[in-house]
Design a protein around this motif. Sequence first.
Motif, PDB file in Angstrom:
ATOM      1  N   GLN A  89       0.816  -1.228   0.000  1.00 32.96           N
ATOM      2  CA  GLN A  89       0.000   0.000   0.000  1.00 32.96           C
ATOM      3  C   GLN A  89       0.841   1.265   0.000  1.00 32.96           C
ATOM      4  OE1 GLN A  89      -0.489   2.195   2.904  1.00 32.96           O
ATOM      5  NE2 GLN A  89      -1.747   3.542   1.602  1.00 32.96           N
ATOM      6  N   GLU A  90       1.980   1.254   0.688  1.00 31.86           N
ATOM      7  CA  GLU A  90       2.787   2.470   0.786  1.00 31.86           C
ATOM      8  C   GLU A  90       3.398   2.881  -0.554  1.00 31.86           C
ATOM      9  OE1 GLU A  90       5.180  -0.928   2.788  1.00 31.86           O
ATOM     10  OE2 GLU A  90       3.099  -0.196   2.742  1.00 31.86           O
ATOM     11  N   LEU A  91       3.354   1.997  -1.535  1.00 32.43           N
ATOM     12  CA  LEU A  91       3.847   2.325  -2.883  1.00 32.43           C
ATOM     13  C   LEU A  91       2.708   2.425  -3.901  1.00 32.43           C
ATOM     14  CD1 LEU A  91       7.047   0.070  -3.064  1.00 32.43           C
ATOM     15  CD2 LEU A  91       6.977   2.561  -2.841  1.00 32.43           C
ATOM     16  N   SER A  92       1.480   2.542  -3.413  1.00 32.83           N
ATOM     17  CA  SER A  92       0.334   2.522  -4.327  1.00 32.83           C
ATOM     18  C   SER A  92       0.321   3.724  -5.269  1.00 32.83           C
ATOM     19  CB  SER A  92      -0.984   2.458  -3.543  1.00 32.83           C
ATOM     20  OG  SER A  92      -1.128   3.582  -2.685  1.00 32.83           O
ATOM     21  N   TYR A  93       0.753   4.896  -4.804  1.00 32.36           N
ATOM     22  CA  TYR A  93       0.753   6.067  -5.689  1.00 32.36           C
ATOM     23  C   TYR A  93       1.848   5.961  -6.745  1.00 32.36           C
ATOM     24  CZ  TYR A  93      -2.696   8.496  -2.775  1.00 32.36           C
ATOM     25  OH  TYR A  93      -3.844   8.866  -2.112  1.00 32.36           O
ATOM     26  N   GLU A  94       2.985   5.388  -6.383  1.00 30.55           N
ATOM     27  CA  GLU A  94       4.023   5.138  -7.379  1.00 30.55           C
ATOM     28  C   GLU A  94       3.500   4.163  -8.439  1.00 30.55           C
ATOM     29  OE1 GLU A  94       6.185   6.992  -4.099  1.00 30.55           O
ATOM     30  OE2 GLU A  94       4.585   5.521  -4.203  1.00 30.55           O
ATOM     31  N   LEU A  95       2.778   3.154  -7.971  1.00 35.44           N
ATOM     32  CA  LEU A  95       2.208   2.174  -8.897  1.00 35.44           C
ATOM     33  C   LEU A  95       1.188   2.829  -9.830  1.00 35.44           C
ATOM     34  CD1 LEU A  95       1.761  -0.730  -9.885  1.00 35.44           C
ATOM     35  CD2 LEU A  95       0.090  -1.007  -8.022  1.00 35.44           C
ATOM     36  N   MET A  96       0.305   3.631  -9.270  1.00 35.28           N
ATOM     37  CA  MET A  96      -0.730   4.279 -10.081  1.00 35.28           C
ATOM     38  C   MET A  96      -0.124   5.184 -11.148  1.00 35.28           C
ATOM     39  SD  MET A  96      -3.601   5.293  -7.236  1.00 35.28           S
ATOM     40  CE  MET A  96      -4.329   4.052  -6.156  1.00 35.28           C
ATOM     41  N   ARG A  97       0.898   5.941 -10.767  1.00 33.93           N
ATOM     42  CA  ARG A  97       1.522   6.859 -11.717  1.00 33.93           C
ATOM     43  C   ARG A  97       2.198   6.106 -12.852  1.00 33.93           C
ATOM     44  NH1 ARG A  97       5.965  11.569 -10.399  1.00 33.93           N
ATOM     45  NH2 ARG A  97       7.308   9.765 -10.033  1.00 33.93           N
ATOM     46  N   SER A  98       2.634   4.873 -12.611  1.00 32.37           N
ATOM     47  CA  SER A  98       3.376   4.103 -13.603  1.00 32.37           C
ATOM     48  C   SER A  98       2.497   3.149 -14.408  1.00 32.37           C
ATOM     49  CB  SER A  98       4.473   3.286 -12.902  1.00 32.37           C
ATOM     50  OG  SER A  98       5.323   4.112 -12.138  1.00 32.37           O
ATOM     51  N   THR A  99       1.228   3.016 -14.001  1.00 31.38           N
ATOM     52  CA  THR A  99       0.338   2.036 -14.610  1.00 31.38           C
ATOM     53  C   THR A  99      -0.224   2.529 -15.946  1.00 31.38           C
ATOM     54  OG1 THR A  99      -0.282   1.008 -12.509  1.00 31.38           O
ATOM     55  CG2 THR A  99      -1.867   0.830 -14.299  1.00 31.38           C
ATOM     56  N   THR A 100      -0.247   1.644 -16.924  1.00 28.94           N
ATOM     57  CA  THR A 100      -0.819   1.966 -18.234  1.00 28.94           C
ATOM     58  C   THR A 100      -2.341   1.915 -18.179  1.00 28.94           C
ATOM     59  OG1 THR A 100       1.110   0.892 -19.213  1.00 28.94           O
ATOM     60  CG2 THR A 100      -0.714   1.443 -20.696  1.00 28.94           C
ATOM     61  N   ALA A 101      -2.891   0.885 -17.539  1.00 35.29           N
ATOM     62  CA  ALA A 101      -4.330   0.727 -17.362  1.00 35.29           C
ATOM     63  C   ALA A 101      -4.575  -0.144 -16.140  1.00 35.29           C
ATOM     64  CB  ALA A 101      -4.983   0.127 -18.598  1.00 35.29           C
ATOM     65  N   ALA A 102      -5.769  -0.011 -15.550  1.00 27.39           N
ATOM     66  CA  ALA A 102      -6.044  -0.712 -14.296  1.00 27.39           C
ATOM     67  C   ALA A 102      -7.448  -1.297 -14.282  1.00 27.39           C
ATOM     68  CB  ALA A 102      -5.866   0.244 -13.114  1.00 27.39           C
ATOM     69  N   ILE A 103      -7.609  -2.311 -13.442  1.00 27.00           N
ATOM     70  CA  ILE A 103      -8.930  -2.820 -13.061  1.00 27.00           C
ATOM     71  C   ILE A 103      -9.035  -2.594 -11.560  1.00 27.00           C
ATOM     72  CG2 ILE A 103     -10.525  -4.771 -13.047  1.00 27.00           C
ATOM     73  CD1 ILE A 103      -8.804  -6.102 -15.172  1.00 27.00           C
ATOM     74  N   ALA A 104     -10.093  -1.899 -11.119  1.00 26.49           N
ATOM     75  CA  ALA A 104     -10.183  -1.534  -9.703  1.00 26.49           C
ATOM     76  C   ALA A 104     -11.589  -1.734  -9.165  1.00 26.49           C
ATOM     77  CB  ALA A 104      -9.762  -0.079  -9.508  1.00 26.49           C
ATOM     78  N   LYS A 105     -11.649  -2.179  -7.921  1.00 29.53           N
ATOM     79  CA  LYS A 105     -12.909  -2.255  -7.203  1.00 29.53           C
ATOM     80  C   LYS A 105     -13.406  -0.840  -6.929  1.00 29.53           C
ATOM     81  CE  LYS A 105     -13.444  -1.801  -3.211  1.00 29.53           C
ATOM     82  NZ  LYS A 105     -13.999  -0.743  -2.331  1.00 29.53           N
ATOM     83  N   CYS A 106     -14.695  -0.623  -7.100  1.00 27.90           N
ATOM     84  CA  CYS A 106     -15.270   0.713  -6.917  1.00 27.90           C
ATOM     85  C   CYS A 106     -15.000   1.225  -5.505  1.00 27.90           C
ATOM     86  CB  CYS A 106     -16.774   0.670  -7.179  1.00 27.90           C
ATOM     87  SG  CYS A 106     -17.551   2.301  -7.260  1.00 27.90           S
ATOM     88  N   GLY A 107     -14.533   2.465  -5.408  1.00 30.09           N
ATOM     89  CA  GLY A 107     -14.225   3.076  -4.120  1.00 30.09           C
ATOM     90  C   GLY A 107     -13.300   4.258  -4.316  1.00 30.09           C
ATOM     91  N   THR A 108     -12.713   4.730  -3.231  1.00 25.48           N
ATOM     92  CA  THR A 108     -11.814   5.877  -3.292  1.00 25.48           C
ATOM     93  C   THR A 108     -10.649   5.640  -4.244  1.00 25.48           C
ATOM     94  OG1 THR A 108     -12.376   6.489  -1.016  1.00 25.48           O
ATOM     95  CG2 THR A 108     -10.357   7.413  -1.903  1.00 25.48           C
ATOM     96  N   VAL A 109     -10.242   4.392  -4.383  1.00 30.55           N
ATOM     97  CA  VAL A 109      -9.107   4.075  -5.261  1.00 30.55           C
ATOM     98  C   VAL A 109      -9.366   4.528  -6.695  1.00 30.55           C
ATOM     99  CG1 VAL A 109      -9.900   1.725  -5.793  1.00 30.55           C
ATOM    100  CG2 VAL A 109      -7.475   2.269  -5.923  1.00 30.55           C
ATOM    101  N   THR A 110     -10.621   4.526  -7.138  1.00 38.38           N
ATOM    102  CA  THR A 110     -10.905   4.952  -8.514  1.00 38.38           C
ATOM    103  C   THR A 110     -10.679   6.451  -8.686  1.00 38.38           C
ATOM    104  OG1 THR A 110     -13.285   5.242  -8.086  1.00 38.38           O
ATOM    105  CG2 THR A 110     -12.549   3.080  -8.854  1.00 38.38           C
ATOM    106  N   LEU A 111     -10.921   7.237  -7.640  1.00 37.21           N
ATOM    107  CA  LEU A 111     -10.596   8.664  -7.694  1.00 37.21           C
ATOM    108  C   LEU A 111      -9.083   8.852  -7.717  1.00 37.21           C
ATOM    109  CD1 LEU A 111     -11.312  11.676  -7.603  1.00 37.21           C
ATOM    110  CD2 LEU A 111     -11.380  11.497  -5.102  1.00 37.21           C
ATOM    111  N   GLU A 112      -8.365   8.089  -6.902  1.00 34.75           N
ATOM    112  CA  GLU A 112      -6.905   8.172  -6.874  1.00 34.75           C
ATOM    113  C   GLU A 112      -6.330   7.839  -8.249  1.00 34.75           C
ATOM    114  OE1 GLU A 112      -5.670   6.987  -2.360  1.00 34.75           O
ATOM    115  OE2 GLU A 112      -6.617   5.412  -3.532  1.00 34.75           O
ATOM    116  N   LEU A 113      -6.901   6.841  -8.913  1.00 32.85           N
ATOM    117  CA  LEU A 113      -6.437   6.461 -10.247  1.00 32.85           C
ATOM    118  C   LEU A 113      -6.746   7.551 -11.265  1.00 32.85           C
ATOM    119  CD1 LEU A 113      -7.476   2.726 -10.023  1.00 32.85           C
ATOM    120  CD2 LEU A 113      -5.166   3.512 -10.574  1.00 32.85           C
TER     121      LEU A 113
END
Length: 387
Positions: free
Chosen positions: A260-284
């Motif tokens: 989790q502590e590297l989730s923003y690094e992961l999001m910034r580097s991700t080409t595309a994602a599949i995510a469960k609906c929630g706050t994470v979709t706003l972060e993405l």
Amino acid sequence: MNPNVFLFAGEDSGDIHGEVLVSLLASQNKDDELWGVGGKRMRKAGLKALFPTESFMVMGFQDVLFNLPSLIKKFYKIRNAILKKSPKAVILIDYPEFNLLLAKSLRKKGFKGKIVQMICPTVWAWRKSRIKTLEKCFDLLLTIYPFEKELFKNSSLKVEYIGNPVAEKIANHPYLTHWNLNFELNLNQPLLSLFPGSRTKEIERNFIKQLESAKLLLDSFPDLQLAISVARPNLLTKMKQILKKSPLSKKRRKIAFIPQELSYELMRSTTAAIAKCGTVTLELALHGCPTLVTYETSFLNRFLAKYLFRLKLPHFSIANILAEKTIFPEFIRNPENPVCYANTLRPYLTQTLERQKILIECQKVKEMLKIENGKERLLKAITPFIT
């Protein structure tokens, strides 16, 4: 009244918002005791936990029913602890139904301190009548989306828009360089990331279909890499068990599990994602990451949402709600099979027109939530109620 402040966050998204608040209060009022219910972020920031947030994290109407005895027991223990310690303020974050009941019960028992709700209940989606309850029980409502304050223009409740703590946190995040090396990820190659949730039930219901969709995409894109976000360390064992049972386990491809502590690094580097609906979709969305949004739930939960609670929202993920249109495709009302997920996500992995349109809309959402001095606004709004 004792020099202490009680804070409550009953889910992971509330812990994200609560971390900012606890850090601010700890720096401004060093003599105050900050206690209550918080996750690992709030606890790290200085909260003394009566209960951990993790013990409140249930998913959907069905799970609430099954966990009701435990939730009721915690409810009364929390209420009685507040009445005994008599804090100068009670700050309740998100988790609306529990928080409304707690505030009503505290007022009924004669609690004289201030009660603040941080994050507006979704009165714009259903049960607008809750505005009257908010007026009676709360001294202040802090909203994090720009359209919410307008809903209370005819209300006696004091409402302040403080900006979005998630947006501000991302804007000020100190991204690590070379974080990917420990996970053998090449950031010059396309990366698909999965965000299956932060609760065990979410993992059980969402993860397998995300993995099956990922396999189909890995079959189509030989240089595609796969990363999986691990919201909490205790979920990793369950995730690996599910992975072993999936067709993906037969592929000899490196899969990176990212903490989790590297989730923003992961999001910034991700080409595309599949995510469960929630706050994470706003972060993405704020990271400009094209995302397919899912929410696998039980038949009973779908039935209750449709026929008892009559939820008829045009969108469920906050990026789509803010934009008032579909930015991220959602598969929530009628979950589809992995083939449909993979086919929907396929254009986002290359430089297609569909991908470019999403990136433009994500930037608009980012601009919509952009606000100067959000922490200062939060502190200014809440200080009169805790002094």
